[in-house]
Design a protein around this motif. Structure first.
Motif, PDB file in Angstrom:
ATOM      1  N   SER A   9       0.845  -1.192   0.000  1.00  0.00           N
ATOM      2  CA  SER A   9       0.000   0.000   0.000  1.00  0.00           C
ATOM      3  C   SER A   9       0.885   1.248   0.000  1.00  0.00           C
ATOM      4  CB  SER A   9      -0.915   0.006   1.228  1.00  0.00           C
ATOM      5  OG  SER A   9      -1.676   1.197   1.255  1.00  0.00           O
ATOM      6  N   ARG A  10       1.248   1.712  -1.193  1.00  0.00           N
ATOM      7  CA  ARG A  10       2.116   2.892  -1.288  1.00  0.00           C
ATOM      8  C   ARG A  10       1.448   4.141  -0.730  1.00  0.00           C
ATOM      9  NH1 ARG A  10       5.153   2.302  -7.077  1.00  0.00           N
ATOM     10  NH2 ARG A  10       6.089   0.283  -6.640  1.00  0.00           N
ATOM     11  N   SER A  11       0.129   4.243  -0.853  1.00  0.00           N
ATOM     12  CA  SER A  11      -0.555   5.437  -0.342  1.00  0.00           C
ATOM     13  C   SER A  11      -0.417   5.543   1.177  1.00  0.00           C
ATOM     14  CB  SER A  11      -2.029   5.430  -0.742  1.00  0.00           C
ATOM     15  OG  SER A  11      -2.699   4.329  -0.159  1.00  0.00           O
ATOM     16  N   LYS A  12      -0.373   4.388   1.863  1.00  0.00           N
ATOM     17  CA  LYS A  12      -0.217   4.381   3.322  1.00  0.00           C
ATOM     18  C   LYS A  12       1.239   4.171   3.728  1.00  0.00           C
ATOM     19  CE  LYS A  12      -4.804   2.624   4.274  1.00  0.00           C
ATOM     20  NZ  LYS A  12      -5.610   1.607   4.918  1.00  0.00           N
ATOM     21  N   GLN A  13       2.105   3.910   2.763  1.00  0.00           N
ATOM     22  CA  GLN A  13       3.513   3.598   3.006  1.00  0.00           C
ATOM     23  C   GLN A  13       3.651   2.418   3.955  1.00  0.00           C
ATOM     24  OE1 GLN A  13       5.038   7.765   3.784  1.00  0.00           O
ATOM     25  NE2 GLN A  13       6.560   6.947   2.372  1.00  0.00           N
ATOM     26  N   GLN A  14       2.863   1.376   3.679  1.00  0.00           N
ATOM     27  CA  GLN A  14       2.868   0.187   4.516  1.00  0.00           C
ATOM     28  C   GLN A  14       2.726  -1.074   3.671  1.00  0.00           C
ATOM     29  OE1 GLN A  14      -0.432   0.927   7.135  1.00  0.00           O
ATOM     30  NE2 GLN A  14       0.859   1.898   8.660  1.00  0.00           N
ATOM     31  N   LEU A  15       3.267  -2.137   4.214  1.00  0.00           N
ATOM     32  CA  LEU A  15       3.093  -3.464   3.657  1.00  0.00           C
ATOM     33  C   LEU A  15       2.035  -4.166   4.503  1.00  0.00           C
ATOM     34  CD1 LEU A  15       4.511  -5.259   1.493  1.00  0.00           C
ATOM     35  CD2 LEU A  15       5.846  -6.211   3.379  1.00  0.00           C
ATOM     36  N   HIS A  16       1.068  -4.802   3.847  1.00  0.00           N
ATOM     37  CA  HIS A  16      -0.012  -5.480   4.563  1.00  0.00           C
ATOM     38  C   HIS A  16       0.138  -6.982   4.384  1.00  0.00           C
ATOM     39  CE1 HIS A  16      -4.327  -6.970   4.727  1.00  0.00           C
ATOM     40  NE2 HIS A  16      -4.024  -6.634   5.961  1.00  0.00           N
ATOM     41  N   ASP A  28       5.237  -0.549   8.478  1.00  0.00           N
ATOM     42  CA  ASP A  28       5.683   0.723   7.929  1.00  0.00           C
ATOM     43  C   ASP A  28       6.945   0.530   7.082  1.00  0.00           C
ATOM     44  OD1 ASP A  28       5.578   3.774   8.105  1.00  0.00           O
ATOM     45  OD2 ASP A  28       7.604   3.336   8.852  1.00  0.00           O
ATOM     46  N   TYR A  29       7.005   1.163   5.921  1.00  0.00           N
ATOM     47  CA  TYR A  29       8.161   1.030   5.030  1.00  0.00           C
ATOM     48  C   TYR A  29       9.470   1.418   5.720  1.00  0.00           C
ATOM     49  CZ  TYR A  29       5.082   0.809   0.868  1.00  0.00           C
ATOM     50  OH  TYR A  29       4.157   0.464  -0.079  1.00  0.00           O
ATOM     51  N   ALA A  30       9.469   2.553   6.427  1.00  0.00           N
ATOM     52  CA  ALA A  30      10.707   3.009   7.075  1.00  0.00           C
ATOM     53  C   ALA A  30      11.170   1.997   8.129  1.00  0.00           C
ATOM     54  CB  ALA A  30      10.522   4.393   7.692  1.00  0.00           C
ATOM     55  N   LEU A  31      10.229   1.425   8.881  1.00  0.00           N
ATOM     56  CA  LEU A  31      10.578   0.386   9.854  1.00  0.00           C
ATOM     57  C   LEU A  31      11.201  -0.812   9.140  1.00  0.00           C
ATOM     58  CD1 LEU A  31      10.208  -1.014  12.783  1.00  0.00           C
ATOM     59  CD2 LEU A  31       8.298  -2.120  11.624  1.00  0.00           C
ATOM     60  N   LEU A  32      10.580  -1.252   8.060  1.00  0.00           N
ATOM     61  CA  LEU A  32      11.104  -2.390   7.308  1.00  0.00           C
ATOM     62  C   LEU A  32      12.519  -2.114   6.814  1.00  0.00           C
ATOM     63  CD1 LEU A  32       7.915  -3.302   5.298  1.00  0.00           C
ATOM     64  CD2 LEU A  32       9.090  -4.800   6.920  1.00  0.00           C
ATOM     65  N   ARG A  33      12.746  -0.906   6.327  1.00  0.00           N
ATOM     66  CA  ARG A  33      14.085  -0.565   5.823  1.00  0.00           C
ATOM     67  C   ARG A  33      15.103  -0.547   6.966  1.00  0.00           C
ATOM     68  NH1 ARG A  33      18.391  -0.334   4.771  1.00  0.00           N
ATOM     69  NH2 ARG A  33      19.524   0.960   3.282  1.00  0.00           N
TER      70      ARG A  33
END
Length: 97
Positions: A9-16, A28-33
């Motif tokens: 979900s790029r709009s939410k910047q999250q992976l579900h 959250d993308y930043a957490l994943l990175r």
């Protein structure tokens, strides 16, 4: 155990992730990175210097690897393969929050 479904979900910047036990996980993308499991990122964390990550980082690609997921980030990093159990233990945001 692998998830039943994975959505980016790029709009939410999250992976579900939807797990077989009914658990829904939003990462959250930043957490994943920051939590990349590749040897270089792990070494930085062990030295007490976690990778600096722009809060606007995006996940541009998802590559299934059987036992986990390789993520391709907008900062060019794509070395980490995230095993399913590793993803399952990361902190999640409730209901896509």
């Amino acid at each position: 155990m692998s998830p039943l479904a994975v959505a980016n979900s790029r709009s939410k910047q999250q992976l579900h992730l939807s797990w077989p036990d009914g658990h829904e996980q939003w990462l959250d993308y930043a957490l994943l990175r920051r939590q990349c499991p590749c040897s270089q990122c792990r070494a930085f964390r062990l030295q007490g210097t976690p990778p600096l990550v722009d809060a606007r980082v995006q996940v541009l690609g998802l590559n299934a690897q059987g036992y986990g997921l390789q993520l391709v980030f907008s900062d060019g990093h794509e070395r980490g393969i995230y095993p399913w159990p590793y993803l399952a233990q990361l902190p999640s945001y409730a209901a896509g929050g």
